[in-house]
Write an enzyme that holds these catalytic residues in place. Structure first.
Site, short mmCIF file in Angstrom:
data_model
loop_
_atom_site.label_atom_id
_atom_site.label_comp_id
_atom_site.label_asym_id
_atom_site.label_seq_id
_atom_site.Cartn_x
_atom_site.Cartn_y
_atom_site.Cartn_z
N MET A 103 0.84 -1.19 0.00
CA MET A 103 0.00 0.00 0.00
C MET A 103 0.88 1.24 0.00
O MET A 103 1.78 1.38 0.80
CB MET A 103 -0.92 -0.01 1.22
CG MET A 103 -1.79 1.22 1.33
SD MET A 103 -2.87 1.41 -0.11
CE MET A 103 -3.04 3.18 -0.16
N GLU B 232 5.20 0.17 -5.47
CA GLU B 232 4.70 1.10 -4.44
C GLU B 232 5.44 2.43 -4.49
O GLU B 232 4.83 3.49 -4.24
CB GLU B 232 4.82 0.46 -3.05
CG GLU B 232 4.04 -0.84 -2.87
CD GLU B 232 2.57 -0.73 -3.24
OE1 GLU B 232 2.00 0.38 -3.16
OE2 GLU B 232 1.98 -1.76 -3.63
#
Length: 896
Positions: free
Chosen positions: A300, A335
């Site tokens: 994330m 990411e």
């Protein structure tokens, strides 16, 4: 709540009032597993209103007050209404806020720190598995579970975050800590729950306060904070644009420190490359990674504080596992790419999710790896990891466009799939090839610079690339983004050239008129062999249904050079056979990616009934001298798909397995079982693939070798004879060929592994048992003892095992109410549907699955459900259509 419905779509918050800044304070108590908080939200009043509408879910709200600067007055709400469907709270006030004024909304709140993997939740890790920490996961719509907010990507604001925690823990957030010291009640409102918490403390000296610097304008879903007993490894990079030295840290629990360096080193490598590539400096003062033992996604992109699963961020430096090394590098590259795509510039709404995820997939899985590890052949790897998975999904009638309406949180969760990631990345790769990568990246840079700290839609990106290239980008790209599906290009040879025709490709067979309306603008890069054997690429744009292209067909040629176009190419049987011979000749003008595409297209066409399956198998036969891993991986994947589809047809498997052994056993004999650090990546990966395929096909020599190595480990506890890159297949064969003792030992590794990679290998292996009693034990382990995030690894083992596939489907149906409640609101629920049903392969399976869900509310997993049904039906149709042909070809193969 019709009175609060905005004039635009009712699933969007009203814009009468919007936030400009949040002062957020969070008190974390890891012993009681609760958090308390208060937030002061600075508001801009765009239109006179007496109502303030924002998102809140599962929070206990109290002490709400609104101060209007224009009225110079503070008031409490006269009413407070919750809408659990829209996940909103509506505060109504007696005195309206004047237009074009400012105000401050203050709310106290509290909630439990649960293990739900959404919002602000707990994770457990450490060497003993009992170390507790808390962290956030807000994407896409879970910030509202942690604090009341305008939880939409377009509603950007700045954030000043303060955390109160026990002294011996570490607080992390998006920005660096500005100050940290003993907790003082003056730092918070005495009337808030935090103030009350302080008043009840027996010893306030145990607590500390960490104030973080204020963020730039950002969306709520990339806000992040964490609290726990973290340790870190530290590095830095020097910005090539400004010369600034920026610190980089990787936070983990203490037991993970020995495995943290590779991800940190990868971050050090990619940061300066991205800055040069985008000509835009990373804007925050620091960048941290945090590895979590419980995490619903792979990674994330929280701005300044990237979070990822331990399995995807940790790498054993003593290991020769090239696959794990590449996985970590791709995860970090993906990411970090989001620090620009998504964080600096953010999509306006979730229907443009691909502006984040498609770019990060292309950059992280291909472009950045090519610049740092070209020996990994990232373009070819991109084909097998992203491009073909996207094509497989997009060939279904239940597919969806890359841009897709997202009217509610349940739908938003479902579009985090191979279309938003892999198809989007693939069509952007196609565009980059069409306009040239250098100009493509220049256009991307223009796009990022123009929209810093803002929100964007597709046309903004097209404008940037058009400015840098001069091409009419919307004309080329709009159908690829706004329409579902992709074409099959049929190539017919005629005098003086080739005739090409485009039609929609469907896995269920040639499209009828109602499904064949889209005309794509197709970059038809045609590679041809020249007199000096150097390939020439002719760039042609197919905008119409059919076209004649002058071409010397006496020389080698192939449509879709380097397999950059997102489409299938169908040749006549004679030309396909010729292409197979030309592709494998030493003087071939065709690239590695060309060869991969030839093999995959042949099987895709055969599976869908466009061509005979025998033509694909014959093509594979001509590749027996191939040396490249990615070609063998493509062959292996498609032969495994045949075995998986005909798993209930012993006659087919008895004929297919000798064919698989004939291809892969010679590779095992050549490469052996042990890798060396000096082996090239190609040989390391090919060795693993060959051993896996030979074992799956039932080669007794390979099976006995793997069983012997595991038996040594079982008797002595010494696993040195199990190479890390062969752990998955070794554990799987041990469980498959063994009994309860082997299963129990592998389960011990799943529960308490030496490394995350070993744990994943063990979890995948547990489902390989042939004993349904042990299969039930595996299912119970999955529901109970296994981490929620790991359930899908265990389920994949049961799904891939022909003996337990229907068992898994049956048990999932029996436990479905429990599973639905447990995983509601997470990404995992849709994955459960896919794992449990998509590899079934009969019309009876289709009917039973459809009947089970007939009267259920499938809104949270509707896409996965429909796609799984399509998959079952396509596999059943393939069996019906091709069994006789498959048996006949395999019977004749030994003679040929």
């Amino acid at each position: 709540m019709s009175e609060t419905t905005p004039p635009r779509q009712d699933y969007r918050l009203p814009t009468d009032v919007t936030p400009t800044h949040y002062d957020l304070k969070i008190w974390t108590d890891l012993e009681s597993l609760k958090f308390d908080g208060s937030v002061e939200i600075h508001l801009k009043v765009n239109k006179e209103t007496s109502k303030v509408v924002l998102n809140s879910l599962f929070l206990d709200l109290d002490q709400v007050s609104l101060h209007s600067d224009a009225l110079n007055a503070q008031q409490e709400p006269s009413s407070k209404e919750f809408d659990s469907v829209q996940q909103r709270v509506v505060f109504t006030f007696a005195y309206a806020l004047p237009a074009d004024s400012t105000a401050r909304l203050t709310i106290s709140f509290k909630a439990a720190i649960t293990g739900h993997m959404m919002g602000y939740y707990k994770s457990t890790g450490g060497a003993d598995g009992k170390t507790i920490y808390a962290l956030t996961q807000f994407q896409p719509t879970a910030a509202r579970r942690a604090f009341p907010c305008w939880d939409e990507p377009a509603v950007k604001a700045t954030f000043a975050i303060t955390m109160v925690s026990r002294k011996k823990t570490v607080n992390l957030s998006n920005m660096p800590a500005d100050t940290e010291g003993p907790y003082k009640p003056a730092l918070v409102d005495q009337g808030s729950w935090i103030g009350q918490k302080f008043a009840s403390l027996s010893d306030a000296s145990e607590w500390k306060t960490t104030r973080f610097q204020t963020t730039p304008p950002m969306s709520t879903y990339i806000v992040a904070y964490a609290n726990g007993p973290f340790e870190f490894v530290e590095g830095s990079y020097t910005s090539p644009l400004s010369g600034k030295v920026r610190p980089l840290r990787f936070y983990v629990t203490a037991d993970c420190i020995p495995h943290a360096q590779f991800a940190l080193s990868t971050m050090e490598k990619v940061m300066p490359v991205y800055e040069r590539m985008f000509d835009l400096e990373y804007p925050l003062p620091k960048l941290d990674l945090l590895a979590a033992s419980d995490f619903d996604l792979g990674g994330m992109e929280n701005w300044g504080l990237i979070v990822g699963r331990t399995q995807y961020l940790l790498h054993d430096p003593e290991s020769n596992d090239i696959q794990n090394e590449q996985s970590v590098a791709s995860m970090v590259g993906h990411e970090v790419a989001h620090m620009w795509f998504g964080d600096i510039t953010t999509m306006d709404w979730w229907d443009n999710l691909y502006l984040n995820e498609g770019f990060a997939t292309l950059m992280g899985d291909k472009v950045i790896l090519e610049k740092i590890w070209p020996e990994w052949k990232p373009d070819s790897e991109f084909l097998v990891t992203s491009y073909f998975s996207a094509r497989s999904l997009d060939a279904k009638l239940s597919s969806h466009p890359i841009e897709v309406e997202c009217p509610d949180p349940g739908k938003i969760l479902q579009i985090f799939d191979a279309l938003s990631y892999a198809k989007a990345g693939s069509v952007l790769r196609m565009l980059s090839s069409y306009v040239g990568e250098e100009r493509f990246l220049k256009g991307v840079s223009l796009y990022l610079k123009k929209h810093q700290y803002k929100n964007t839609v597709t046309k903004d990106l097209w404008e940037g690339i058009q400015s840098a290239t001069g091409f009419d980008i919307p004309k080329v790209m709009d159908t690829w983004v706004k329409k579902m599906g992709y074409p099959v290009i049929t190539v017919t040879e005629e005098d003086g050239g080739i005739h090409v025709r485009q039609d929609r490709f469907l896995e269920s067979g040639p499209a009828g008129p109602e499904d064949n309306e889209t005309l794509w603008t197709v970059p038809l890069d045609i590679v041809t062999g020249a007199a000096d054997d150097k390939p020439i690429i002719n760039k042609i744009l197919l905008e119409e249904r059919e076209k004649f292209i002058p071409l010397d067909t006496s020389k080698p040629f192939k449509v879709n050079a380097d397999t950059t176009g997102f489409y299938v190419v169908k040749y006549g049987a004679e030309r396909l056979a010729t292409l197979g011979q030309q592709a494998t000749s030493p003087a071939s003008p065709f690239s590695l990616s060309d060869r991969i595409g030839l093999v995959w297209d042949a099987f895709a066409l055969a599976k869908a009934g466009y061509t005979p399956l025998s033509s694909a198998l014959a093509l594979v036969s001509s590749f027996n001298n191939e040396s490249e891993y990615f070609v063998w991986d493509t062959i292996a994947t498609n032969l495994s798909t045949i075995a998986s589809t005909w798993y209930e047809h012993p006659r087919v498997l008895d004929l297919l397995n000798p064919f698989r052994m004939d291809l892969f056993v010679p590779l095992v004999k050549r490469l052996g079982y042990e890798s060396s650090p000096t082996d090239p990546p190609n040989d390391k990966q090919l060795r693993t693939k060959a051993v896996e395929q030979a074992a799956d096909a039932g080669d007794t020599v390979v099976l006995n070798e793997l069983k012997s190595r595991f038996a040594h480990f079982l008797e002595t506890g010494d696993d040195s004879r199990i190479p890390t890159d062969l752990a998955r297949i070794t554990y799987r064969i041990a469980v498959q060929e063994g009994a309860k003792r082997e299963w129990e030992r592998v389960k011990e590794l799943a529960v308490q592994p030496k490394t995350p990679a070993q744990g994943m290998a063990a979890m995948l292996a547990l489902g390989a048992t042939q004993d349904l009693t042990l299969a039930e034990a595996t299912f119970q382990f999955m529901l109970g003892e296994a981490r929620d995030q790991d359930a899908m690894f265990v389920a994949r083992g049961l799904q891939n095992n022909p003996k337990t596939r229907k068992f898994l489907a049956r048990r999932t149906k029996e436990e479905f109410d429990r599973l639905e409640q447990k995983y509601s609101g997470t990404f995992t629920l849709s994955r459960w549907i896919e794992r449990s049903f998509q590899l079934l392969a009969s019309e009876e399976d289709y009917e039973e699955t459809a009947a089970f869900f007939k009267d259920r509310d499938t809104s949270q997993y509707d896409l996965a459900f429909k796609q799984s049904l399509d998959n079952i039906r396509a596999r059943a149709a393939w069996i019906k259509r091709s069994t006789d042909e498959l048996v006949q070809w395999l019977e004749q193969w030994p003679k040929n």
